[in-house]
Design a protein around this motif. Sequence first.
Motif, PDB file in Angstrom:
ATOM      1  N   LEU A   3       0.844  -1.183   0.000  1.00  0.00           N
ATOM      2  CA  LEU A   3       0.000   0.000   0.000  1.00  0.00           C
ATOM      3  C   LEU A   3       0.881   1.235   0.000  1.00  0.00           C
ATOM      4  O   LEU A   3       1.878   1.293   0.727  1.00  0.00           O
ATOM      5  N   GLU A   4       0.493   2.214  -0.788  1.00  0.00           N
ATOM      6  CA  GLU A   4       1.150   3.511  -0.792  1.00  0.00           C
ATOM      7  C   GLU A   4       0.145   4.516  -0.242  1.00  0.00           C
ATOM      8  O   GLU A   4      -0.955   4.651  -0.768  1.00  0.00           O
ATOM      9  N   VAL A  58      -5.887   9.081  -0.267  1.00  0.00           N
ATOM     10  CA  VAL A  58      -4.468   9.217  -0.612  1.00  0.00           C
ATOM     11  C   VAL A  58      -3.775   7.852  -0.557  1.00  0.00           C
ATOM     12  O   VAL A  58      -2.560   7.765  -0.403  1.00  0.00           O
ATOM     13  N   THR A  59      -4.570   6.782  -0.715  1.00  0.00           N
ATOM     14  CA  THR A  59      -4.048   5.411  -0.622  1.00  0.00           C
ATOM     15  C   THR A  59      -4.315   4.656  -1.908  1.00  0.00           C
ATOM     16  O   THR A  59      -5.350   4.826  -2.541  1.00  0.00           O
ATOM     17  N   LYS A  97       9.855  12.681   8.898  1.00  0.00           N
ATOM     18  CA  LYS A  97       9.523  12.194   7.557  1.00  0.00           C
ATOM     19  C   LYS A  97      10.621  12.498   6.543  1.00  0.00           C
ATOM     20  O   LYS A  97      11.314  13.508   6.623  1.00  0.00           O
ATOM     21  N   LEU A  98      10.724  11.596   5.572  1.00  0.00           N
ATOM     22  CA  LEU A  98      11.590  11.803   4.425  1.00  0.00           C
ATOM     23  C   LEU A  98      10.714  12.309   3.279  1.00  0.00           C
ATOM     24  O   LEU A  98       9.798  11.611   2.838  1.00  0.00           O
ATOM     25  N   TRP A  99      10.974  13.516   2.839  1.00  0.00           N
ATOM     26  CA  TRP A  99      10.234  14.138   1.744  1.00  0.00           C
ATOM     27  C   TRP A  99      10.989  13.910   0.448  1.00  0.00           C
ATOM     28  O   TRP A  99      12.227  13.962   0.418  1.00  0.00           O
ATOM     29  N   LEU A 119       2.037   6.594   7.312  1.00  0.00           N
ATOM     30  CA  LEU A 119       1.698   5.280   7.849  1.00  0.00           C
ATOM     31  C   LEU A 119       0.193   5.069   7.851  1.00  0.00           C
ATOM     32  O   LEU A 119      -0.278   3.938   7.824  1.00  0.00           O
ATOM     33  N   ALA A 120      -0.585   6.178   7.866  1.00  0.00           N
ATOM     34  CA  ALA A 120      -2.044   6.119   7.851  1.00  0.00           C
ATOM     35  C   ALA A 120      -2.574   7.404   7.226  1.00  0.00           C
ATOM     36  O   ALA A 120      -1.913   8.450   7.305  1.00  0.00           O
TER      37      ALA A 120
END
Length: 155
Positions: A3-4, A58-59, A97-99, A119-120
């Motif tokens: 899942l993205e 957004v998934t 977070k890594l952007w 993550l959610a």
Amino acid sequence: MGLEIERKFLVDPSLWSPQGEGTLFRQGYLSSAEACVVRVRLAGDEAFLTVKGATSGVTRLEFEYRIPREDAMVLLDMLCGPAIIEKTRYRRRFGEKLWEIDVFHGENDGLIVAEVELLAEDEVLELPEWVAQEVSDDPRYFNSNLMRCPFNSWA
């Protein structure tokens, strides 16, 4: 199952500048139907085949596989057609977070989009100052759509 969960934002170029070396991406699409896209990508010296499902919120489903670089070059040149997305990707940490910041080239020149994986869907996200506007819900900013209708052709 992969899942993205990803949000996308426009970047204010007056507040952001590249740090370090980016990675040149060249990507095309073997299929770009609404329900499923199949992407071929060269990312520096690496190559990938990616299958993505339709986006809900957004998934979406995402499955990515390494493939030989030579295979990716043939697929891009022979099966993806002339519409290829080219961009330089920079990675920057902000908070936890890594952007990933994509600076587009060619017919999408002038477009800078930042993406961050979550993550959610309801995860609280701290935004860097260089984030201008969220475009997660705007399908024009999907790479598969930028290939068909480039940023510089928008009215």
